[in-house]
Design a protein around this motif. Structure first.
Motif, PDB file in Angstrom:
ATOM      1  N   ARG A  50     -24.363  -3.845 137.041  1.00 16.07           N
ATOM      2  CA  ARG A  50     -25.080  -2.579 137.227  1.00 16.07           C
ATOM      3  C   ARG A  50     -24.237  -1.602 138.032  1.00 16.07           C
ATOM      4  O   ARG A  50     -24.120  -0.424 137.692  1.00 16.07           O
ATOM      5  CB  ARG A  50     -26.412  -2.816 137.948  1.00 16.07           C
ATOM      6  N   GLU A  51     -23.651  -2.110 139.121  1.00 10.22           N
ATOM      7  CA  GLU A  51     -22.817  -1.259 139.976  1.00 10.22           C
ATOM      8  C   GLU A  51     -21.615  -0.724 139.203  1.00 10.22           C
ATOM      9  O   GLU A  51     -21.263   0.457 139.323  1.00 10.22           O
ATOM     10  CB  GLU A  51     -22.353  -2.051 141.200  1.00 10.22           C
ATOM     11  N   ASN A  52     -21.002  -1.563 138.401  1.00 12.36           N
ATOM     12  CA  ASN A  52     -19.847  -1.160 137.600  1.00 12.36           C
ATOM     13  C   ASN A  52     -20.237  -0.046 136.623  1.00 12.36           C
ATOM     14  O   ASN A  52     -19.522   0.946 136.474  1.00 12.36           O
ATOM     15  CB  ASN A  52     -19.294  -2.371 136.844  1.00 12.36           C
ATOM     16  N   ARG A  70     -18.843   3.823 136.671  1.00 16.42           N
ATOM     17  CA  ARG A  70     -18.214   4.428 135.490  1.00 16.42           C
ATOM     18  C   ARG A  70     -18.848   5.777 135.175  1.00 16.42           C
ATOM     19  O   ARG A  70     -18.157   6.743 134.855  1.00 16.42           O
ATOM     20  CB  ARG A  70     -18.343   3.508 134.282  1.00 16.42           C
ATOM     21  N   MET A  71     -20.196   5.835 135.270  1.00 19.32           N
ATOM     22  CA  MET A  71     -20.868   7.104 135.017  1.00 19.32           C
ATOM     23  C   MET A  71     -20.447   8.150 136.048  1.00 19.32           C
ATOM     24  O   MET A  71     -20.175   9.306 135.700  1.00 19.32           O
ATOM     25  CB  MET A  71     -22.386   6.914 135.040  1.00 19.32           C
ATOM     26  N   GLU A 128     -25.696 -12.069 141.451  1.00 19.52           N
ATOM     27  CA  GLU A 128     -24.563 -11.252 141.881  1.00 19.52           C
ATOM     28  C   GLU A 128     -23.852 -10.638 140.677  1.00 19.52           C
ATOM     29  O   GLU A 128     -23.469  -9.468 140.697  1.00 19.52           O
ATOM     30  CB  GLU A 128     -23.581 -12.069 142.712  1.00 19.52           C
ATOM     31  N   LEU A 129     -23.702 -11.399 139.611  1.00 18.01           N
ATOM     32  CA  LEU A 129     -23.060 -10.898 138.399  1.00 18.01           C
ATOM     33  C   LEU A 129     -23.850  -9.729 137.816  1.00 18.01           C
ATOM     34  O   LEU A 129     -23.276  -8.703 137.442  1.00 18.01           O
ATOM     35  CB  LEU A 129     -22.917 -12.019 137.372  1.00 18.01           C
ATOM     36  N   ALA A 130     -25.160  -9.863 137.771  1.00 17.49           N
ATOM     37  CA  ALA A 130     -25.998  -8.775 137.257  1.00 17.49           C
ATOM     38  C   ALA A 130     -25.875  -7.539 138.150  1.00 17.49           C
ATOM     39  O   ALA A 130     -25.750  -6.414 137.655  1.00 17.49           O
ATOM     40  CB  ALA A 130     -27.454  -9.227 137.181  1.00 17.49           C
TER      41      ALA A 130
END
Length: 98
Positions: free
Chosen positions: A72-74, A78-79, A66-68
């Motif tokens: 990735r989602e974060n 941001r992009m 979940e952290l990974a």
């Protein structure tokens, strides 16, 4: 002006924490029912969770996955935000006739 604080014995604290864990009720609701400040009960529950989980326990495989995923989602969000910022800036420049 001095403030007086109520003192709660360990049995009361443990019982309140047990109510949160066993009933699944929100901390705020249990705090209201017991007449305890929500933040105080939240501190007791947090301490009990840390004690139960061994304090700084290592992450489980599910937590690592979940952290990974969240990282990735974060990064992707941001992009997307940066692209939108640039497109708005270009749109404003164009609208202003620059």
């Amino acid at each position: 002006m001095t403030r007086s604080y109520r003192k709660f014995d360990e049995d009361f604290k443990q019982g309140a924490v047990r109510l949160v864990f066993e009933t699944g009720k929100p901390i705020a609701q249990v705090a209201r029912e017991l007449g305890v400040n929500e933040g105080t009960l939240g501190n007791w529950v947090g301490k009990a969770r840390r004690d139960r989980d061994g304090g700084n326990a290592a992450l489980t495989e599910d937590e690592r996955a979940e952290l990974a995923r969240l990282r990735r989602e974060n990064s992707e969000l941001r992009m997307q935000r940066d692209v939108l910022k640039r497109s708005v800036a270009l749109w404003v420049d164009e609208a202003m006739g620059r």
